[in-house]
Design an enzyme around this catalytic site. Structure first.
Site, PDB file in Angstrom:
ATOM      1  N   ASP A  82     -16.069  57.330  43.207  1.00 56.37           N
ATOM      2  CA  ASP A  82     -17.482  57.137  42.856  1.00 56.37           C
ATOM      3  C   ASP A  82     -18.044  55.898  43.537  1.00 56.37           C
ATOM      4  OD1 ASP A  82     -17.217  58.374  39.448  1.00 56.37           O
ATOM      5  OD2 ASP A  82     -17.602  59.383  41.339  1.00 56.37           O
ATOM      6  N   LYS A  92      -8.270  61.961  32.607  1.00 55.20           N
ATOM      7  CA  LYS A  92      -8.208  61.834  34.075  1.00 55.20           C
ATOM      8  C   LYS A  92      -7.614  60.488  34.459  1.00 55.20           C
ATOM      9  CE  LYS A  92     -11.925  60.381  36.492  1.00 55.20           C
ATOM     10  NZ  LYS A  92     -11.655  59.246  37.391  1.00 55.20           N
ATOM     11  N   ASN A  93      -8.084  59.410  33.806  1.00 55.71           N
ATOM     12  CA  ASN A  93      -7.693  58.062  34.232  1.00 55.71           C
ATOM     13  C   ASN A  93      -6.306  57.657  33.764  1.00 55.71           C
ATOM     14  OD1 ASN A  93     -10.012  57.937  35.635  1.00 55.71           O
ATOM     15  ND2 ASN A  93     -11.103  56.671  34.149  1.00 55.71           N
ATOM     16  N   ASP A 135     -17.719  53.339  31.662  1.00 59.05           N
ATOM     17  CA  ASP A 135     -17.834  54.793  31.835  1.00 59.05           C
ATOM     18  C   ASP A 135     -18.636  55.459  30.723  1.00 59.05           C
ATOM     19  OD1 ASP A 135     -14.404  54.977  33.067  1.00 59.05           O
ATOM     20  OD2 ASP A 135     -16.248  54.307  34.008  1.00 59.05           O
ATOM     21  N   ARG A 180     -10.568  57.431  43.940  1.00 61.56           N
ATOM     22  CA  ARG A 180     -10.176  56.021  43.791  1.00 61.56           C
ATOM     23  C   ARG A 180      -8.706  55.904  43.400  1.00 61.56           C
ATOM     24  NH1 ARG A 180     -11.786  50.746  44.842  1.00 61.56           N
ATOM     25  NH2 ARG A 180     -10.787  49.367  43.357  1.00 61.56           N
TER      26      ARG A 180
HETATM   27  C1  EPZ Z   1     -10.851  52.349  36.707  1.00 63.11           C
HETATM   28  O1  EPZ Z   1     -11.337  51.985  37.994  1.00 63.11           O
HETATM   29  C2  EPZ Z   1     -11.418  53.742  36.405  1.00 63.11           C
HETATM   30  N1  EPZ Z   1     -11.020  54.648  37.456  1.00 63.11           N
HETATM   31  C3  EPZ Z   1     -12.941  53.697  36.364  1.00 63.11           C
HETATM   32  O2  EPZ Z   1     -13.396  54.976  35.896  1.00 63.11           O
HETATM   33  C4  EPZ Z   1     -13.411  52.681  35.354  1.00 63.11           C
HETATM   34  O3  EPZ Z   1     -14.805  52.554  35.446  1.00 63.11           O
HETATM   35  C5  EPZ Z   1     -12.764  51.313  35.668  1.00 63.11           C
HETATM   36  O4  EPZ Z   1     -11.333  51.427  35.700  1.00 63.11           O
HETATM   37  C6  EPZ Z   1     -13.105  50.270  34.620  1.00 63.11           C
HETATM   38  O5  EPZ Z   1     -12.746  50.673  33.359  1.00 63.11           O
HETATM   39  C7  EPZ Z   1      -9.789  55.175  37.418  1.00 63.11           C
HETATM   40  O6  EPZ Z   1      -8.981  54.907  36.540  1.00 63.11           O
HETATM   41  C8  EPZ Z   1      -9.445  56.148  38.517  1.00 63.11           C
HETATM   42  P1  EPZ Z   1     -10.982  48.004  37.909  1.00 63.11           P
HETATM   43  P2  EPZ Z   1     -10.694  50.745  38.793  1.00 63.11           P
HETATM   44  O7  EPZ Z   1      -9.943  47.704  38.922  1.00 63.11           O
HETATM   45  O8  EPZ Z   1      -9.236  50.713  38.567  1.00 63.11           O
HETATM   46  C9  EPZ Z   1     -13.344  44.576  40.314  1.00 63.11           C
HETATM   47  C10 EPZ Z   1     -14.442  57.102  36.035  1.00 63.11           C
HETATM   48  O9  EPZ Z   1     -15.639  57.443  35.911  1.00 63.11           O
HETATM   49  N2  EPZ Z   1     -12.106  44.458  41.115  1.00 63.11           N
HETATM   50  O10 EPZ Z   1     -10.704  47.689  36.503  1.00 63.11           O
HETATM   51  O11 EPZ Z   1     -11.200  50.803  40.164  1.00 63.11           O
HETATM   52  C11 EPZ Z   1     -14.060  45.894  40.592  1.00 63.11           C
HETATM   53  O12 EPZ Z   1     -14.874  45.830  41.712  1.00 63.11           O
HETATM   54  C12 EPZ Z   1     -14.089  55.832  36.825  1.00 63.11           C
HETATM   55  O13 EPZ Z   1     -13.518  57.722  35.537  1.00 63.11           O
HETATM   56  C13 EPZ Z   1     -12.045  43.492  42.109  1.00 63.11           C
HETATM   57  O14 EPZ Z   1     -13.001  42.743  42.320  1.00 63.11           O
HETATM   58  O15 EPZ Z   1     -11.409  49.534  37.998  1.00 63.11           O
HETATM   59  C14 EPZ Z   1     -14.843  46.100  39.316  1.00 63.11           C
HETATM   60  O16 EPZ Z   1     -16.026  45.360  39.353  1.00 63.11           O
HETATM   61  C15 EPZ Z   1     -15.272  55.212  37.449  1.00 63.11           C
HETATM   62  N3  EPZ Z   1     -10.906  43.401  42.834  1.00 63.11           N
HETATM   63  C16 EPZ Z   1     -13.922  45.532  38.272  1.00 63.11           C
HETATM   64  O17 EPZ Z   1     -13.021  44.643  38.930  1.00 63.11           O
HETATM   65  C17 EPZ Z   1      -9.810  44.210  42.615  1.00 63.11           C
HETATM   66  O18 EPZ Z   1      -8.786  44.086  43.301  1.00 63.11           O
HETATM   67  C18 EPZ Z   1     -13.136  46.595  37.491  1.00 63.11           C
HETATM   68  O19 EPZ Z   1     -12.338  47.296  38.384  1.00 63.11           O
HETATM   69  C19 EPZ Z   1      -9.905  45.186  41.603  1.00 63.11           C
HETATM   70  C20 EPZ Z   1     -11.061  45.297  40.867  1.00 63.11           C
END
Ligand code: EPZ
Length: 425
Positions: A122, A26-27, A312, A98
């Site tokens: 989520d 999916k991701n 995850d 997302r």
């Molecule tokens: C991706 O989310 C995945 N989703 C998530 O999987 C996964 O948990 C996550 O990466 C971490 O591995 C998809 O790919 C659709 P991040 P994403 O940007 O891109 C903070 C699932 O179950 N952050 O790496 O949103 C954020 O709040 C889902 O399949 C900022 O602060 O994750 C988090 O604490 C759930 N500012 C951390 O970084 C930003 O601009 C990681 O976020 C961006 C992120």
């Protein structure tokens, strides 16, 4: 107690045995679909999982002006762009997933403007996009915000050197795709290194982009002219989170499974932790063979960006620790608020205490079936795994969460001996 209308029912059954085919990720696939907006042409994406989120992304691309044909029986999505895109991502679609935020980079760099609502998906508490915005601003974009809607503009983005405070997956993907058509070279330091990022880099290069450093923490992208890009074919990388879900199901039932298409090189850290818990895991040319011990052993786990243990996996790991021998401590370093499902496991008799971003899990001899709720995609899958371990019957509501990220979870488990069925859905 009246049974809910739509739910999954799981009865405790014996060890799972047989083969499970692990679907595409999916991701990754959602980001590949969004990245196709960068160019005119036809994109054939294969190994596409049969999940709800693919349908939502397809609808979003159609709303933007792409022609999208989904062939779920063959796991194929065909996207054709022939100009005339409308760079507006409607709220009703964006708030569902997302990954909708991933159209920001491609539309901004191709169309020079984009209007998009803040993304949904989520609920783990706040999920800001400040790193996405800061990176695009460094490339020359300007942003306006109005009531939850983001409007971005840029005549033509220019290359920039960007260093992330944290290797955000989404921010890496948006800057990477935006940089493909930017004027000059973009360097991303502390970039995300997930297998899904590598898959996206390969897809971009197959369509004519110039991306180097995939899988490392430094990505270099030399911008190209729009005419240099074209359609391509690409097979989506297997879903390591779905693979781990079947390992967890095997583990709590004392089973033995072959996971066809699972790639151990994408899961090294978590597989090593599973081995610490007593699982025998063998890499095979076509996947993984997993054999569970009589009883799992406890261990400690901390979630980290790749190559660390992905957040995850955590609901699955906590469910395994709930029936393991001993005490384990799990630390969440990405989404401090991602423990909502613990109260559901406690409903099944698990002994878990949470404190801030830590959980202390004291393994119990047995869980007892009860009605539980899926709070999100991964929490929902963990409830199914818990139901396989629990004595009696477990009923799981909130099935729509599971369907967002799992391709026929119930059918795949049933084929290896689980007593599980979908009711009303
Ligand atoms: C991706 O989310 C995945 N989703 C998530 O999987 C996964 O948990 C996550 O990466 C971490 O591995 C998809 O790919 C659709 P991040 P994403 O940007 O891109 C903070 C699932 O179950 N952050 O790496 O949103 C954020 O709040 C889902 O399949 C900022 O602060 O994750 C988090 O604490 C759930 N500012 C951390 O970084 C930003 O601009 C990681 O976020 C961006 C992120």
């Amino acid at each position: 107690m009246t049974e809910p209308e739509r739910f999954i029912r799981v009865h405790h059954a014996g060890p799972l045995r047989g083969e499970v085919l692990v679907p595409g990720a999916k991701n990754s696939v959602l980001k590949l679909m969004a990245a196709s907006l960068l160019a005119d042409g036809t994109f054939e994406i294969t190994n596409v999982p049969g999940i709800v989120d693919v349908g939502i992304m397809a609808e979003l691309l159609r709303a933007i002006g792409a022609e999208v044909i989904e062939t779920p029986d063959y796991g194929v999505v065909t996207i054709t762009n022939s100009g005339g895109l409308t760079p507006v991502a409607p709220f009703e679609l964006v708030q569902k997933i997302r990954a909708s935020i991933n159209v920001l980079g491609p539309l901004l760099t191709r169309c020079g403007e984009v209007t998009i609502a803040m993304p949904g998906g989520d609920d783990f508490g706040t999920r800001p996009i400040d790193m996405h915005i800061a990176g695009l601003e460094a490339m020359g974009a300007t942003f306006e915000f109005d009531g939850g809607t983001v409007m971005a503009r840029a005549d033509r983005l220019h290359g920039a050197e960007i260093t992330f405070d944290f290797p955000s997956v989404g921010a890496t993907e948006n800057i990477l795709t935006a940089a493909v058509l930017a004027n000059g070279q973009t360097i991303i330091h502390n970039a995300a290194r997930e297998p899904e990022i590598i898959d996206l880099c390969e897809f971009l290069n197959e369509m004519g982009a110039q991306v180097r450093g995939a899988g490392t923490s430094t990505l270099r992208i030399d911008g190209v002219e729009p005419g240099a890009l074209h359609g391509c074919e690409h097979e989506t990388v297997p879903d390591r989170i779905q693979a781990a879900t079947y390992i967890a199901a095997c583990a709590v039932t004392g089973g033995e499974l072959d996971l066809l298409n699972a790639q151990s090189k994408h899961m090294e850290m978590v597989l090593s932790r599973f081995r610490d818990m007593g699982l025998e895991i063998e890499s095979l040319p076509y996947g993984l063979r997993v054999a569970a011990p009589e009883r799992l052993r406890s261990t400690d786990v901390a979630t980290l960006p790749y190559p660390g243990i992905a957040t995850d996996y955590k609901p699955l790991i906590i469910t395994m620790l709930a029936v393991a021998d001993g005490v384990g401590v799990v630390t969440e370093n990405l989404y401090p608020g991602r423990f909502a499902y613990v109260e559901e496991l406690q409903r099944l008799g698990a002994d878990i205490k949470t404190d801030g971003h830590h959980a202390l899990i004291r393994g119990v001899d047995r869980l007892i079936g009860a009605p539980v709720l899926s709070h999100d995609i991964r929490a929902g899958a963990a409830m199914v795994v818990a139901g396989l371990a629990a004595e009696g019957t477990t009923t799981i509501t909130g099935v729509h969460h599971i369907d967002r990220g799992y391709d026929d979870l119930v059918g795949r488990l049933k084929r290896v001996g689980a007593e599980i069925e979908r009711i009303g859905c």
